[in-house]
Motif scaffolding. Structure first.
Motif, PDB file in Angstrom:
ATOM      1  N   ARG A   1      39.531  83.865 -38.356  1.00 21.13           N
ATOM      2  CA  ARG A   1      40.008  83.439 -39.672  1.00 21.13           C
ATOM      3  C   ARG A   1      41.532  83.477 -39.742  1.00 21.13           C
ATOM      4  O   ARG A   1      42.158  82.597 -40.334  1.00 21.13           O
ATOM      5  N   LEU A   2      42.145  84.478 -39.133  1.00 20.43           N
ATOM      6  CA  LEU A   2      43.605  84.561 -39.124  1.00 20.43           C
ATOM      7  C   LEU A   2      44.202  83.345 -38.428  1.00 20.43           C
ATOM      8  O   LEU A   2      45.187  82.755 -38.909  1.00 20.43           O
ATOM      9  N   PHE A   3      43.622  82.947 -37.317  1.00 24.61           N
ATOM     10  CA  PHE A   3      44.085  81.759 -36.594  1.00 24.61           C
ATOM     11  C   PHE A   3      43.991  80.525 -37.494  1.00 24.61           C
ATOM     12  O   PHE A   3      44.920  79.705 -37.559  1.00 24.61           O
ATOM     13  N   GLU A   4      42.881  80.369 -38.201  1.00 24.33           N
ATOM     14  CA  GLU A   4      42.677  79.215 -39.075  1.00 24.33           C
ATOM     15  C   GLU A   4      43.685  79.200 -40.226  1.00 24.33           C
ATOM     16  O   GLU A   4      44.226  78.149 -40.583  1.00 24.33           O
ATOM     17  N   LEU A   5      43.931  80.359 -40.818  1.00 32.32           N
ATOM     18  CA  LEU A   5      44.855  80.440 -41.950  1.00 32.32           C
ATOM     19  C   LEU A   5      46.277  80.062 -41.524  1.00 32.32           C
ATOM     20  O   LEU A   5      46.981  79.348 -42.245  1.00 32.32           O
ATOM     21  N   LEU A   6      46.706  80.561 -40.379  1.00 32.43           N
ATOM     22  CA  LEU A   6      48.047  80.234 -39.887  1.00 32.43           C
ATOM     23  C   LEU A   6      48.147  78.743 -39.561  1.00 32.43           C
ATOM     24  O   LEU A   6      49.130  78.076 -39.912  1.00 32.43           O
ATOM     25  N   ALA A   7      47.131  78.208 -38.883  1.00 32.02           N
ATOM     26  CA  ALA A   7      47.142  76.791 -38.510  1.00 32.02           C
ATOM     27  C   ALA A   7      47.183  75.905 -39.755  1.00 32.02           C
ATOM     28  O   ALA A   7      47.841  74.852 -39.758  1.00 32.02           O
ATOM     29  N   LYS A   8      46.499  76.312 -40.798  1.00 35.22           N
ATOM     30  CA  LYS A   8      46.481  75.546 -42.050  1.00 35.22           C
ATOM     31  C   LYS A   8      47.873  75.411 -42.636  1.00 35.22           C
ATOM     32  O   LYS A   8      48.208  74.405 -43.271  1.00 35.22           O
ATOM     33  N   ASP A   9      48.723  76.414 -42.401  1.00 36.61           N
ATOM     34  CA  ASP A   9      50.107  76.386 -42.897  1.00 36.61           C
ATOM     35  C   ASP A   9      51.070  75.799 -41.863  1.00 36.61           C
ATOM     36  O   ASP A   9      52.287  75.903 -42.014  1.00 36.61           O
ATOM     37  N   GLY A  10      50.540  75.217 -40.818  1.00 34.25           N
ATOM     38  CA  GLY A  10      51.395  74.586 -39.811  1.00 34.25           C
ATOM     39  C   GLY A  10      51.928  75.534 -38.766  1.00 34.25           C
ATOM     40  O   GLY A  10      52.832  75.177 -37.996  1.00 34.25           O
ATOM     41  N   VAL A  11      51.393  76.757 -38.722  1.00 33.10           N
ATOM     42  CA  VAL A  11      51.833  77.744 -37.729  1.00 33.10           C
ATOM     43  C   VAL A  11      50.753  77.835 -36.649  1.00 33.10           C
ATOM     44  O   VAL A  11      49.853  78.671 -36.707  1.00 33.10           O
ATOM     45  N   GLU A  12      50.833  76.949 -35.685  1.00 29.86           N
ATOM     46  CA  GLU A  12      49.852  76.936 -34.597  1.00 29.86           C
ATOM     47  C   GLU A  12      50.152  78.089 -33.639  1.00 29.86           C
ATOM     48  O   GLU A  12      51.258  78.215 -33.136  1.00 29.86           O
ATOM     49  N   ALA A  13      49.151  78.913 -33.385  1.00 28.82           N
ATOM     50  CA  ALA A  13      49.327  80.061 -32.500  1.00 28.82           C
ATOM     51  C   ALA A  13      48.716  79.785 -31.137  1.00 28.82           C
ATOM     52  O   ALA A  13      47.591  79.276 -31.043  1.00 28.82           O
ATOM     53  N   GLU A  14      49.467  80.107 -30.095  1.00 35.56           N
ATOM     54  CA  GLU A  14      48.917  80.088 -28.744  1.00 35.56           C
ATOM     55  C   GLU A  14      48.364  81.479 -28.476  1.00 35.56           C
ATOM     56  O   GLU A  14      49.102  82.468 -28.520  1.00 35.56           O
ATOM     57  N   VAL A  15      47.064  81.564 -28.241  1.00 34.95           N
ATOM     58  CA  VAL A  15      46.400  82.868 -28.144  1.00 34.95           C
ATOM     59  C   VAL A  15      46.238  83.277 -26.688  1.00 34.95           C
ATOM     60  O   VAL A  15      45.694  82.528 -25.879  1.00 34.95           O
ATOM     61  N   GLU A  16      46.729  84.472 -26.364  1.00 33.74           N
ATOM     62  CA  GLU A  16      46.566  85.068 -25.043  1.00 33.74           C
ATOM     63  C   GLU A  16      45.998  86.463 -25.227  1.00 33.74           C
ATOM     64  O   GLU A  16      45.930  86.965 -26.342  1.00 33.74           O
ATOM     65  N   GLY A  17      45.588  87.066 -24.129  1.00 34.86           N
ATOM     66  CA  GLY A  17      45.133  88.446 -24.253  1.00 34.86           C
ATOM     67  C   GLY A  17      44.112  88.830 -23.213  1.00 34.86           C
ATOM     68  O   GLY A  17      43.842  88.078 -22.273  1.00 34.86           O
ATOM     69  N   SER A  18      43.553  89.997 -23.404  1.00 36.70           N
ATOM     70  CA  SER A  18      42.612  90.550 -22.438  1.00 36.70           C
ATOM     71  C   SER A  18      41.208  90.036 -22.718  1.00 36.70           C
ATOM     72  O   SER A  18      40.877  89.632 -23.840  1.00 36.70           O
ATOM     73  N   ALA A  19      40.397  90.077 -21.697  1.00 34.47           N
ATOM     74  CA  ALA A  19      38.972  89.777 -21.881  1.00 34.47           C
ATOM     75  C   ALA A  19      38.313  90.962 -22.566  1.00 34.47           C
ATOM     76  O   ALA A  19      38.811  92.101 -22.493  1.00 34.47           O
ATOM     77  N   PRO A  20      37.202  90.746 -23.256  1.00 33.88           N
ATOM     78  CA  PRO A  20      36.491  91.885 -23.882  1.00 33.88           C
ATOM     79  C   PRO A  20      36.079  92.907 -22.839  1.00 33.88           C
ATOM     80  O   PRO A  20      35.718  92.575 -21.707  1.00 33.88           O
ATOM     81  N   ASP A  21      36.140  94.186 -23.226  1.00 33.10           N
ATOM     82  CA  ASP A  21      35.699  95.265 -22.351  1.00 33.10           C
ATOM     83  C   ASP A  21      34.237  95.551 -22.657  1.00 33.10           C
ATOM     84  O   ASP A  21      33.916  96.114 -23.701  1.00 33.10           O
ATOM     85  N   GLU A  22      33.355  95.169 -21.769  1.00 33.03           N
ATOM     86  CA  GLU A  22      31.924  95.322 -22.010  1.00 33.03           C
ATOM     87  C   GLU A  22      31.389  96.631 -21.473  1.00 33.03           C
ATOM     88  O   GLU A  22      30.180  96.871 -21.498  1.00 33.03           O
ATOM     89  N   SER A  23      32.271  97.487 -20.980  1.00 27.84           N
ATOM     90  CA  SER A  23      31.794  98.743 -20.384  1.00 27.84           C
ATOM     91  C   SER A  23      31.294  99.716 -21.437  1.00 27.84           C
ATOM     92  O   SER A  23      31.636  99.611 -22.599  1.00 27.84           O
TER      93      SER A  23
END
Length: 502
Positions: free
Chosen positions: A480-502
């Motif tokens: 939802r945060l990504f959608e809200l920012l994009a709606k205001d013209g703030v496109e985010a490039e998302v990076e990060g870690s994979a989920p830890d399934e341990s």
């Protein structure tokens, strides 16, 4: 045959030494004789430190840097007297740090990460030397946590401080129980250098000064020198008493004490993971677009991002009644003339009834009002007075009695009065000569006990990076945060870690 066996047994550095001219071997011998006078660590530590110098010289050869230039960059004088003098200093914890070792649980401690991304991949051998040269400028970081009768304290630890490859999830608990263990770690991965700190050492401001100084020293060793500026310390300079001071000494008698107790806040509804954190995400945004979106609502960047976090948080909870409360750390150096590198930050809470969280345009004015009211010198000074009052009230209570009480209070009240956190370090600059070698930076908070997400932000150049440390697999909040920012013209490039399934 015997001669070949003897050659095969030589180390890479011995072979390198044999390849030098007689004059170069003499210069190298003088170089390591100087090392012996500047390093009086125990034998095993000294050998490791010497090997670091040898590895750096070998890497310089691979990089086609001539020996004279390599020796000049690695000048033994960069060690100063730090590694030749016995450890005699110790540091009482600042008033903000005293809670951190008390509130630790197995696998859970207050750790945060600061990272810098270069345009070129990191040379580990030079990063190791940069850390070795930088440590003498931060003596309060060259410490280990010890238990006193009434409080924990920091005791000087003279040792080789080692870098390590970055693997696993960020902000994992550090192992500080061993004698001599350090309260921070320096890691590298491709073009990224990260430093993770146990909050007992410093806050985001002090940590950023350390990272920037380390980055500048690393770039100097890469052949890009610069004069100290923009919060970069001179590693050859003398540490000052003010850098290690307890900033809470500025508490004024004229202020009344303000307590820390507040009513519980709504939490996001995702199931808590066993992994701490479960995942870390970085929203990399165009800083100008972000500023423009905030300006369109007559808001600061912090107020604007808070509004979007409130909206995303409401979407990520099943609760229909109650308040959401976001913790916002405040740098007390804005109000008091402190140069401390230790903790000197407090926080305020921005609280909104969940039913009032409807749109950014409607809640931004109330967020701005609360920030202007709560993040002032007077309000923060009252809280600082309250912090001192709490410390003084249990000053003479033995540590073995204080610790379980602190864990109980922290676990059942501490983070439960907040829904999440937004810590914004603002715009970070580097000296002009070095700025072109750095792509971006990011700042990651460790996770809390109850909060499903912790948010932090820093801006370097034209990249504003909002980082989210997750404690749940539920993706509702970040989506939802990504959608809200994009709606205001703030496109985010998302990076990060994979989920830890341990």
């Amino acid at each position: 045959m015997k001669k070949r066996k003897k050659t095969e047994s030589l180390s890479p550095f011995d072979l390198f030494r044999q390849s030098l001219s007689e004059g170069e071997r003499a210069a190298l011998c003088a170089f390591f004789n100087e090392f012996d006078t500047h390093c009086l660590l125990p034998r095993s530590e000294k050998e490791r430190l010497k090997t670091d110098f040898e590895s750096a010289l070998l890497r310089y050869k691979e990089l086609n840097v001539d020996l004279q230039t390599a020796v000049e960059r690695l000048d033994i004088a960069n060690l100063g007297g730090f590694y030749s003098r016995p450890p005699i200093l110790w540091y009482a914890l600042d008033d903000a740090a005293k809670i951190y070792p008390l509130s630790m649980r197995r696998g859970q401690m207050a750790v945060f990460r600061l990272s810098v991304y270069f345009y070129e991949d990191v040379v580990p051998e030079l990063l190791q030397m940069a850390l070795t040269f930088t440590m003498k400028r931060f003596p309060s970081f060259a410490t280990t946590v010890k238990r006193g009768f009434f409080w924990h304290y920091l005791d000087t630890s003279k040792r080789r401080f080692a870098i390590e490859p970055d693997s696993g999830l960020p902000c994992r608990a550090l192992k500080i129980a061993r004698s001599g263990s350090q309260s921070f770690r320096v890691m590298y991965y491709k073009n990224r250098v990260s430093v993770e700190f146990f909050h007992i050492l410093t806050d985001g401001v002090g940590g950023m000064i350390f990272l920037k100084t380390l980055a500048a020293e690393y770039l100097r060793l890469c052949g890009y020198p610069a004069s100290p500026a923009e919060g970069v310390l001179d590693v050859g300079g003398q540490p000052t008493p003010e850098e290690a001071e307890n900033g809470f000494k500025f508490s004024e008698r004229t202020y009344k004490a303000s307590g820390f107790v507040d009513r519980p806040a709504l939490q996001m509804s995702g199931k808590l993971s066993r992994s701490k954190p479960y995942r870390v995400l970085h929203f990399k945004m165009d800083a100008e677009r972000l500023k423009s979106a905030a300006k369109g609502m007559n808001a600061t960047v912090t107020a604007y991002v808070l509004a979007q976090i409130f909206l995303a948080g409401r979407f990520a909870t099943d609760e229909l009644n109650g308040d959401m409360n976001i913790q916002v750390p405040v740098n007390m150096r804005k109000f008091y003339p402190s140069q401390t590198l230790r903790n000197f930050s407090l926080y305020c809470g921005v609280r909104l009834p969940v039913q009032d969280i409807t749109s950014a345009a409607e809640i931004v004015p109330e967020i701005a009002r609360q920030l202007s009211q709560k993040a002032t010198k007077d309000a923060m000074s009252e809280m600082m007075k309250g912090a001192q009052g709490l410390v003084n009230a249990v000053r003479y209570v033995p540590l073995f009695i204080k610790a379980p009480i602190a864990r109980l209070v922290y676990g059942f009240l501490g983070d439960k009065i907040f829904s999440t956190t937004l810590s914004n370090l603002g715009v970070v600059n580097m000296p002009e000569e070095l700025a072109g070698h750095i792509e971006s930076m990011d700042f990651t908070l460790g996770t809390a006990l109850s909060n499903r997400a912790s948010c932090s932000m820093v801006t370097y150049g034209n990249i504003a990076t909002l980082s989210i440390a997750k404690m749940t697999a539920d993706p509702s909040f970040e989506e939802r945060l990504f959608e809200l920012l994009a709606k205001d013209g703030v496109e985010a490039e998302v990076e990060g870690s994979a989920p830890d399934e341990s």
